[in-house]
Design a protein around this motif. Structure first.
Motif, PDB file in Angstrom:
ATOM      1  N   CYS A  84       0.681  -1.265  -0.101  1.00 37.75           N
ATOM      2  CA  CYS A  84       0.091   0.188  -0.004  1.00 37.75           C
ATOM      3  C   CYS A  84       0.842   1.218   0.034  1.00 37.75           C
ATOM      4  CB  CYS A  84      -1.013  -0.090   1.400  1.00 37.75           C
ATOM      5  SG  CYS A  84      -1.896   1.492   1.545  1.00 37.75           S
ATOM      6  N   MET A  95      -4.068   4.085   8.211  1.00 41.20           N
ATOM      7  CA  MET A  95      -4.675   2.762   7.460  1.00 41.20           C
ATOM      8  C   MET A  95      -4.410   1.780   8.719  1.00 41.20           C
ATOM      9  SD  MET A  95      -5.197   3.162   4.349  1.00 41.20           S
ATOM     10  CE  MET A  95      -5.026   1.305   3.702  1.00 41.20           C
ATOM     11  N   SER A  98      -7.712   1.075  10.467  1.00 39.27           N
ATOM     12  CA  SER A  98      -8.849   0.470  10.152  1.00 39.27           C
ATOM     13  C   SER A  98      -8.611  -1.049  10.370  1.00 39.27           C
ATOM     14  CB  SER A  98      -8.887   0.565   8.524  1.00 39.27           C
ATOM     15  OG  SER A  98      -7.948  -0.136   7.935  1.00 39.27           O
ATOM     16  N   TYR A 105       3.713  -1.663   3.446  1.00 34.72           N
ATOM     17  CA  TYR A 105       3.500  -0.209   3.154  1.00 34.72           C
ATOM     18  C   TYR A 105       4.633   0.428   2.387  1.00 34.72           C
ATOM     19  CZ  TYR A 105      -0.474  -0.194   6.288  1.00 34.72           C
ATOM     20  OH  TYR A 105      -1.523  -0.290   6.836  1.00 34.72           O
ATOM     21  N   ALA A 143      -2.634   4.568  -2.270  1.00 39.81           N
ATOM     22  CA  ALA A 143      -3.421   5.280  -1.363  1.00 39.81           C
ATOM     23  C   ALA A 143      -3.089   6.793  -1.019  1.00 39.81           C
ATOM     24  CB  ALA A 143      -3.464   4.451   0.026  1.00 39.81           C
TER      25      ALA A 143
END
Length: 199
Positions: A84, A95, A98, A105, A143
């Motif tokens: 991500c 993130m 969540s 990442y 993102a």
């Protein structure tokens, strides 16, 4: 005419250099620091110095860490085939809150912004390309923020990744939970319709 002692004014000036801190807030922070007892003030100053001396970027994902490799990259339970891509380290925290993403990442440390003189060479794109070139990555999730700079950065990176035969996806946009349709702009509603799901 100088209203404050020089040292107090210099302290306020340093606080004013922080993003989002205006002159009045900087003065309030400076006065607050002066009201701290000497031990608390020393701890505050030492915390700043310690963070500056020990925090660095993870050589894998470019997130901030005080270890050799950050805890997320070092976690064997995470899915290394999905990356991500976010603009800033604070986006990783958002993130992770969540609890839905279990991959790794990549932090760019900015977005392409010609108006602010930030080019693709100023952010960590080369490191991302090297990670994807290793052949272990199957999907890259873009993102970055859904603004002009975030969109431009996502599109630029997706073009670079296309020849590497990796799936590139973008976070879905939509109407925020708890908001009302009448306040949503046309672009948000258009993206929400495009990303609609069956229920």
């Amino acid at each position: 005419m100088q209203y404050f002692p020089t040292a107090l004014q210099e302290l306020a000036d340093q606080f004013a250099r922080l993003p989002g801190i205006g002159g009045k807030t900087a003065q309030r922070l400076a006065f607050h620091v002066l009201e701290l007892d000497e031990e608390d003030a020393k701890a505050f100053a030492e915390a700043i110095l310690a963070a500056k001396q020990t925090v660095h970027t993870c050589p894998v994902c470019q997130n901030l860490t005080d270890r050799e490799i950050c805890p997320i990259c070092d976690n064997e339970m995470r899915d290394g085939s999905t990356i991500c891509v976010v603009a800033e380290p604070r986006d990783v925290i958002a993130m992770e809150r969540s609890r839905e993403f279990n991959g790794l990442y990549h932090v760019l440390h900015g977005v392409i912004s010609p108006l602010n003189h930030v080019t693709q060479d100023d952010i960590r794109i080369k490191e991302l390309l090297m990670r994807v070139a290793s052949g272990q990555v199957r999907e890259v999730i873009m993102a970055t923020n859904p603004d002009t700079e975030g969109e431009a950065t996502a599109m630029y990176i997706s073009r670079l990744l296309r020849p590497m035969e990796v799936k590139v996806t973008r976070l879905a946009y939509g109407v925020p939970v708890g908001s009302q349709l009448e306040y949503a702009d046309e672009v948000t509603l258009s993206r929400a319709l495009e990303g609609r799901q069956e229920i």
